[in-house]
Design a protein around this motif. Structure first.
Motif, short mmCIF file in Angstrom:
data_model
loop_
_atom_site.label_atom_id
_atom_site.label_comp_id
_atom_site.label_asym_id
_atom_site.label_seq_id
_atom_site.Cartn_x
_atom_site.Cartn_y
_atom_site.Cartn_z
N ASP A 216 -67.84 -1.27 -44.76
CA ASP A 216 -66.99 -1.28 -46.09
C ASP A 216 -65.36 -1.18 -45.81
O ASP A 216 -64.82 -0.54 -46.58
CB ASP A 216 -67.65 -0.17 -46.92
CG ASP A 216 -69.22 -0.35 -47.25
OD1 ASP A 216 -69.38 -1.41 -47.43
OD2 ASP A 216 -69.81 0.76 -47.46
N ASP A 217 -65.24 -1.66 -44.47
CA ASP A 217 -63.69 -1.61 -44.28
C ASP A 217 -62.81 -0.17 -44.30
O ASP A 217 -61.78 0.02 -44.22
CB ASP A 217 -62.92 -2.41 -45.34
CG ASP A 217 -63.05 -4.04 -45.34
OD1 ASP A 217 -63.59 -4.39 -44.33
OD2 ASP A 217 -62.90 -4.67 -46.18
N TYR A 218 -63.90 0.95 -43.92
CA TYR A 218 -63.33 2.03 -43.64
C TYR A 218 -63.41 2.25 -41.99
O TYR A 218 -64.26 1.41 -41.44
CB TYR A 218 -64.44 3.42 -44.09
CG TYR A 218 -64.23 3.37 -45.54
CD1 TYR A 218 -63.50 4.66 -46.00
CD2 TYR A 218 -64.90 2.70 -46.27
CE1 TYR A 218 -63.38 4.77 -47.43
CE2 TYR A 218 -64.53 2.82 -47.74
CZ TYR A 218 -63.93 4.03 -48.22
OH TYR A 218 -63.76 4.33 -49.60
N TYR B 258 -55.20 5.96 -54.42
CA TYR B 258 -56.63 5.99 -54.90
C TYR B 258 -56.60 5.70 -56.58
O TYR B 258 -55.68 6.30 -57.25
CB TYR B 258 -57.32 7.22 -54.53
CG TYR B 258 -58.71 7.43 -55.30
CD1 TYR B 258 -59.62 6.45 -55.06
CD2 TYR B 258 -58.79 8.20 -56.54
CE1 TYR B 258 -61.08 6.77 -55.89
CE2 TYR B 258 -60.01 8.29 -57.40
CZ TYR B 258 -60.85 7.48 -57.00
OH TYR B 258 -62.22 7.56 -57.65
N ILE B 308 -57.46 -2.35 -48.91
CA ILE B 308 -58.25 -2.37 -50.14
C ILE B 308 -59.75 -2.21 -49.88
O ILE B 308 -60.36 -3.01 -49.39
CB ILE B 308 -57.87 -3.41 -50.88
CG1 ILE B 308 -56.32 -3.60 -51.33
CG2 ILE B 308 -58.63 -3.54 -52.52
CD1 ILE B 308 -55.87 -4.94 -51.73
N ARG B 309 -60.24 -1.30 -50.49
CA ARG B 309 -61.82 -0.97 -50.30
C ARG B 309 -61.97 0.02 -51.56
O ARG B 309 -61.61 0.87 -52.22
CB ARG B 309 -61.94 -0.32 -49.06
CG ARG B 309 -61.41 1.04 -48.95
CD ARG B 309 -61.08 1.39 -47.29
NE ARG B 309 -60.72 2.81 -47.13
CZ ARG B 309 -59.64 3.50 -47.52
NH1 ARG B 309 -58.52 2.67 -47.72
NH2 ARG B 309 -59.46 4.70 -47.17
N ARG B 310 -63.69 -0.16 -51.70
CA ARG B 310 -64.07 0.61 -52.77
C ARG B 310 -64.49 2.05 -52.24
O ARG B 310 -64.59 2.12 -51.22
CB ARG B 310 -65.38 -0.24 -53.44
CG ARG B 310 -66.72 -0.08 -52.53
CD ARG B 310 -67.72 -0.64 -52.70
NE ARG B 310 -68.04 -1.98 -53.21
CZ ARG B 310 -68.14 -2.64 -54.27
NH1 ARG B 310 -68.01 -2.00 -55.55
NH2 ARG B 310 -67.92 -4.06 -54.33
N HIS B 319 -59.51 2.40 -53.00
CA HIS B 319 -58.41 2.78 -52.36
C HIS B 319 -57.55 1.72 -51.74
O HIS B 319 -57.93 0.79 -51.47
CB HIS B 319 -58.92 3.60 -51.09
CG HIS B 319 -59.98 4.76 -51.50
ND1 HIS B 319 -59.43 5.99 -51.64
CD2 HIS B 319 -61.42 4.81 -51.87
CE1 HIS B 319 -60.48 6.89 -51.87
NE2 HIS B 319 -61.65 5.99 -52.13
#
Lengths: 352, 352
Positions: A216-218, B258, B308-310, B319
């Motif tokens: 999730d791109d974290y 955020y 950019i991520r959920r 975020h």
């Protein structure tokens, strides 16, 4: 009279290992002997412990034959191989790497927060990620008092979290930048993550990547803060979001933390609570410009909390600024503190 | 053929004033003449504009007798006194200080976001706070597409936002720290806020104070981000929370942002939208470690958006990491861009 423990430090020459030796000089833990272990390359080097010169030995499985407590901080790969070898030989392992942290059989412990988890240990106890530990110390008293629905954290992490060589890189880059080199001449080799493909300058920069990218791109660092919070607080329902950023600070992680509690708490009530909470030093007086600072946290064992204020829109929302020495409470001190707590709870033995 | 404008730069020797001169060299605005104004102390110094040497003149009310557009960046006290004098003499003022920003009679403008507000100007247009501008550039396209309920921002602000002397202070402290001085020997004089009582070292530190403290234990910088967002987006219902932090970066503000939108948007949809939005450069490819960096933003006019991520828990939560050169889009470039937009909209005149 109680007998002292035979302690081993694995990774004794690293940034954290060096601090572990310092913390062992200050501990209340009864110590009979200290054995310093590292790679073959470092074997033969010496370190001073309480005025006595100790020679570093090469780490091998049989290093643990005469050890009661082994503190590991030499990378996940070393822990993977040698922590089970230590346990097999009767040593209790406190592991500062991420390797065992999410293992269901391994307690993940911040002594101020979840000491009871130590009772379930089977030989290995994991020390949480530095950025998670200080956040837990600051938030656990609030969670106990008012419940916790949500955490949104943005970190300002120091370079020593990436090791002693990363600190050298920061200092070298900063010197060269100040001497007039352009950003493209700084030749970074380690940060943001030694194992990743590209490297970027950290001097006079901010890098929104710590460890490598994952689902999730974290980044893994962000996932660590999320997953470890759930495990330590034993509550997967807490919503946790993290953005982890490296900044040009040598030691001392800072965190901008937003929380939503279940029950409304005034900023003053939070301050009163934290002022008497274990491991916390409240530094919060805007009228006197008192707030936690990374530079001031260095070599201190506590977690410093300030800038506590209510969210302007959400009744149960609170903002705060949380700072601690990432090498001490974030690593070496928390590990030694786990060992102290194991001793106090009479748990320094490998269960059958 | 259109006649060129007679431009004045007030505060021509400052960090922002210097960049205003550079931006005027690059502008599409037709220019007939440039007049550089500063305090008596700086009068007589020279600056180069497009190869021509210009002598700085002392700022007096009559400096504006032959000026069409005056760009102010010499502190709120100077704007308070001289901006009305300039308007009285027929000049349109673009003011980079905070003095007029929340004045109901004064439009507060980011040209990509709310150019129509310029139509209501009565001679003075305010340039928003640096940290607000870049956030507005990144968020306005999302607000238009999906609505915006909430913003929680933590900033990583560069020292040049506090002026050229603060940058000298950072560099001096960094040199001394690298040469072995302790944190207590660094003798800070300016940061976190020149006008405040106490000063703290910024080199290898993070200071959670920008500007002085105000109501509810928020700093003025934090209030600026909150109030200016409401004014620029013309929507007081957006929940805004800010934590503003100075870090040891010379130029380039970074922000961990955020948001919660009204309508759910996927991270990919946000990326597609921002990739085609004015003033934005999308830098977002975790697989290649591509994300915005303060060092890379220097001397660029755009706002860079990445990471950019959920949110993992809130369906409408997103975020992102937003970076821009605080002296350009955050100040000098936005001011010159306002002048360009006034010209394009035929609004370079003081209404009766």
């Amino acid at each position: 009279m109680e007998k002292g423990y035979r302690i081993a430090v694995v990774g004794a020459t690293g940034a954290v290992g060096t601090k572990m030796i310092e913390m062992l000089e200050e501990t209340t833990l009864p110590i009979e002997s200290i054995k310093l272990l590292a790679s073959k390359r470092s074997a033969g080097k010496t370190r001073i412990f309480n005025g006595v010169t100790l020679t570093i030995e090469e780490l091998v499985p049989d290093s643990f034959n005469d050890v009661d407590i082994a503190l590991f901080s030499a990378g996940g790969g070393i822990s993977k191989i040698y922590a089970p070898e230590a346990v097999k030989r009767g040593a209790v392992v406190v592991d500062n790497t991420s390797y065992f942290r999410m293992d269901k059989e391994v307690p993940l412990v911040v002594p101020e927060v979840n000491p009871a988890a130590l009772k379930r240990h089977k030989g290995i106890i994991a020390n949480p990620n530095c950025s998670t530990i200080q956040m837990m110390v600051a938030l656990e008293p609030i969670r106990k008092e008012a419940g916790l629905n949500r955490i949104i954290v943005s970190t300002y992490q120091a370079v020593s979290g990436a090791g002693a060589k990363a600190v050298e890189e920061l200092k070298r880059e900063a010197k060269e930048f100040l001497a007039g080199k352009s950003k493209d001449e700084l030749d970074p080799q380690i940060l943001p993550a030694g194992s990743d493909k590209k490297h970027y300058s950290i001097a006079f920069n901010a890098l929104p990547q710590i460890d490598v990218f994952a689902e999730d791109d974290y980044t893994y660092e962000e996932w660590k803060m999320i997953n470890e919070t759930h495990k330590i607080m034993e509550d997967d329902a807490i919503k946790v979001a993290a953005t982890c950023v490296r900044i040009p600070v040598v030691s001392g992680h800072s965190e901008s933390v937003y929380i939503e509690t279940k029950k409304e708490m005034s900023p003053q009530a939070v301050k009163d609570l934290l002022a008497k909470s274990p491991g916390v030093t409240l530094e919060d007086d805007p009228s006197q410009q008192i707030y936690p600072q990374a530079l001031n946290s260095v070599d201190k064992k506590d977690t410093f909390v300030g800038r506590i204020r209510r969210d302007l829109d959400v009744k149960t929302g609170l903002h705060m600024w949380v700072v601690s020495d990432n090498l001490l409470k974030g690593a070496a001190w928390n590990s030694v503190q786990i060992a102290e707590t194991l001793h106090e709870m009479d748990l320094v033995r490998v269960p059958k």
